[in-house]
Design an enzyme around this catalytic site. Structure first.
Site, mmCIF file in Angstrom:
data_model
loop_
_atom_site.group_PDB
_atom_site.id
_atom_site.type_symbol
_atom_site.label_atom_id
_atom_site.label_comp_id
_atom_site.label_asym_id
_atom_site.label_seq_id
_atom_site.Cartn_x
_atom_site.Cartn_y
_atom_site.Cartn_z
ATOM 1 N N ARG A 175 0.822 -1.212 0.000
ATOM 2 C CA ARG A 175 0.000 0.000 0.000
ATOM 3 C C ARG A 175 0.858 1.266 0.000
ATOM 4 N NH1 ARG A 175 -3.620 -0.696 5.074
ATOM 5 N NH2 ARG A 175 -2.187 -2.365 5.598
ATOM 6 N N SER B 191 -6.557 4.115 4.836
ATOM 7 C CA SER B 191 -6.035 2.762 4.902
ATOM 8 C C SER B 191 -5.300 2.354 3.633
ATOM 9 C CB SER B 191 -7.206 1.819 5.180
ATOM 10 O OG SER B 191 -6.858 0.501 4.933
ATOM 11 N N GLU C 74 -19.515 1.718 -3.202
ATOM 12 C CA GLU C 74 -18.552 1.278 -4.212
ATOM 13 C C GLU C 74 -19.126 1.197 -5.621
ATOM 14 O OE1 GLU C 74 -19.051 -0.228 -1.289
ATOM 15 O OE2 GLU C 74 -17.191 0.113 -0.175
ATOM 16 N N HIS D 223 -5.981 -5.512 0.465
ATOM 17 C CA HIS D 223 -6.759 -6.401 1.338
ATOM 18 C C HIS D 223 -7.337 -7.595 0.574
ATOM 19 C CE1 HIS D 223 -6.206 -2.969 3.851
ATOM 20 N NE2 HIS D 223 -6.957 -3.410 4.835
ATOM 21 N N ARG E 10 -2.940 -6.584 2.332
ATOM 22 C CA ARG E 10 -2.946 -5.683 3.482
ATOM 23 C C ARG E 10 -1.663 -5.846 4.282
ATOM 24 N NH1 ARG E 10 -4.099 -6.882 8.902
ATOM 25 N NH2 ARG E 10 -4.569 -5.019 10.126
#
Lengths: 320, 281
Positions: free
Chosen positions: A12, A39, A60, A111, A169
């Site tokens: 990330r 995040s 979404e 994730h 993640r």
């Protein structure tokens, strides 16, 4: 290439930084988010370019269609969130608004897979590769580590059309280097060998390399391929591996149903069938636990890859 | 009210009859498709394509064109008819609708049909797509505007309301949404399938500027568009009260004609009625 010790790094973080650098070079790059921007590290893009990050809330389907609208007006739209929402919840929107339209929407999802960890099965999508690779016109990327995730950002922006890219993640071993060349559609042989081939994607590439080290101790030379592009599949490299090594084991943090193992089996069966083994999630849901515990419990380990390689070699009538 | 001439209104009325005849012929020829919802939206589409939209049939990809998005994709016969009449492709091509190897797909496909701006068919995605277009226009300081037609059945779809929230969050005053309020969806009356009323209040609660008009009155349609243009800081929702199957008496308000073409006998009757309307204009 041998296994480790590797630096453990966040995909990330690489993603977020690459996006900002891309944004600096190309003013047409915009980003949409769905209440996960901190995040997934797109929030920093918004700090650098406040009018180019659109926070659309927990919505979404709307996020994906908005990205499509932006792309239809000439933008390169990155839609980024967690995989379970960005692929599963939005499947038909991606199908109709992104792929059928062939627009420049780049869906980058963190994730993915079991290693989401304690959040449990609701958040651990092991089916996203299957969903996305089934859609015509979709390019599907699974970077092995941080540096490759950054390269996926640039390569996705440079190509025309929709892209789905999934990553983890959890921090993953950095097995590639920034200097390695990278191209969408090309599988990279990261370790040579002629006895068997191990093909992995994502964090399983590191485990394939570990497995190759173990096999090497018994005199088995395993070729290892980093399959960072699932679609379009590099059939030539896979076909060569089948012909030259005579057996293939695939390893993915994804269900074995319609994952990379299925994709490769289809290609091999049509060209040069050889025995195969499939390391992956065995058509079950995950559960809460730490990333490493889950990988062990669900059989996504170097040991399982070694076992599968030996089984493949046995079925083919060779032990080394 | 905007000042519009009798002549302009007469011209639009005439064009709308022409489009309705195309809709009837296309769906009859295909023996499938959705005539009812195409005819209810016909006057709005006519007003847009023959008075409002800045588009160039010679340059369908002209970057500064206004964008028309048909969220209720099943009503594409009216879109294709308008595009053909506006010169985007030959009128003869309308008869290929829904046939093999045609550019006129059963539901709109982006990139295939000149003038088509979005893919639709799965309901409820068009307003979100329009939000993306409107955001891009604003980012680039462009004057082009976005017009989206939604069905009232699409008000059932959650994504419609996700888009409604996003449009008002960003104060998209370059976006105008028409809700084709014909009161009928595939399986029955909207108020039986999933009650929508009070619908205007819903859009108001989502912080849109809301107008309710007769969707078959050109003066009201043009006035609503004019008011949307003058409305700053908020998107405008025009709830257009319409009649499903409008223009052919035996089709009007009939659930059947949501997704059924006319028979050979019905075709003759329908065209005769529309011919009479044309003569009366």
């Amino acid at each position: 290439m041998t296994s480790g010790p590797w630096k453990m790094e966040s995909q990330r973080t690489y993603f977020g930084k690459a996006l900002i650098e891309l944004g600096r070079r190309n003013p047409d790059v915009v980003v949409v988010g769905a209440d996960t921007t901190e995040s997934i590290k797109t929030i920093d893009f918004g700090k650098a370019f406040p009018d180019r990050l659109f926070q659309l809330g927990i919505a979404e389907p709307n996020m994906i269609s908005v990205a499509a609208g932006l792309a239809a007006a000439g933008k390169i739209a990155f839609a980024a969130t967690y995989s379970v929402f960005g692929s599963g919840h939005t499947y038909n929107v991606i199908r109709q608004n992104v792929a059928y339209t062939n627009l420049n929407v780049k869906i980058f999802c963190s994730h993915a897979g079991l290693t989401v960890g304690p959040d449990g099965a609701t958040h651990q999508i092991n089916e996203d590769i299957a969903l996305m690779r089934g859609i015509p016109r979709m390019t599907v990327l699974v970077p092995a580590d941080g540096p490759e995730t950054a390269k996926c950002v640039d390569a996705a922006a440079a190509m025309k059309g929709p892209v789905y890219c999934r990553f983890s993640r959890t921090n993953v071993p950095t097995v590639t280097s920034t200097e390695d060349d990278f191209a969408i559609g090309r599988a990279r042989v990261v370790r040579d060998g002629s006895d068997v081939t191990l093909i992995g994607c994502g964090l399983m590439v590191a485990r394939c390399l570990e497995a190759a080290d173990r096999l090497d101790r018994d005199g088995v030379e395993a070729r290892v391929i980093n399959l960072s592009t699932v679609k379009p599949l590099d059939v030539a490299t896979i076909d060569r591996a089948a012909r030259e090594t005579g057996g293939i084991v695939t390893a993915e943090e994804h269900t074995i149903v319609h994952g990379i193992g299925s994709a490769i089996a289809t290609a091999i069966a049509a060209n040069h069938p050889v025995p195969m083994g499939f390391v992956g999630v065995q058509d079950v849901f995950g559960e809460s636990g730490e990333a490493e515990e889950l990988l062990r419990k669900y059989g996504l380990t170097a040991e399982k890859i070694v076992d599968a390689a030996r089984d493949v070699m046995k079925r083919r009538g060779r032990t080394r | 009210m905007v000042d519009v001439s009798e002549e302009l209104i007469r011209g639009l009325k005439k064009k709308a009859v022409t489009l309705r005849k195309h809709i009837i012929r296309m769906t009859h020829n295909a023996q499938s498709g959705h005539p009812g919802g195409s005819m209810s939206a016909c006057d709005i589409v006519t007003a847009l394509y023959f008075q409002v939209l800045r588009v160039d049939p010679k340059k369908p990809q002209w970057p500064d064109r206004d964008r028309f998005v048909l969220s209720k994709g099943h009503a594409c016969p009216v879109w294709y008819a308008a595009l053909a009449e506006r010169g985007f492709f030959p009128v003869d091509e309308l008869m290929t609708f829904r046939k093999i190897n045609s550019r006129l797909q059963g539901h709109p496909e982006l990139g295939t049909t000149p003038g088509v701006e979005n893919a639709a068919g799965a309901e409820g995605q068009g307003l979100s797509f329009s939000v993306g277009l409107s955001l891009a226009a604003r980012m680039d300081h462009k004057a082009w505007r976005v017009y989206c037609i939604l069905g009232d059945g699409e008000q059932d779809v959650g994504q419609t309301w996700e888009a409604a929230m996003a449009a008002s969050k960003y104060g998209l005053d370059n976006l105008t949404a028409f809700i084709d309020r014909n009161g009928i969806q595939q399986e029955g009356r909207t108020e039986d399938i999933m009650p929508l009323e009070p619908l205007a209040e819903k859009w108001e609660a989502f912080n849109w500027h809301v107008l309710t008009i007769d969707g078959h009155d050109f003066r009201q349609i043009l006035a609503a568009i004019d008011e949307a243009h003058r409305t700053k800081g908020r998107p405008t929702a025009v709830i257009a009260r319409t009649v499903k199957g409008k223009g052919v008496s035996f089709m009007e308000n009939k659930i059947k004609y949501h997704g059924a073409a006319t028979s050979d006998d019905e075709l003759k009757l329908a065209l005769a009625e529309l011919d009479a309307q044309e003569a009366a204009v």
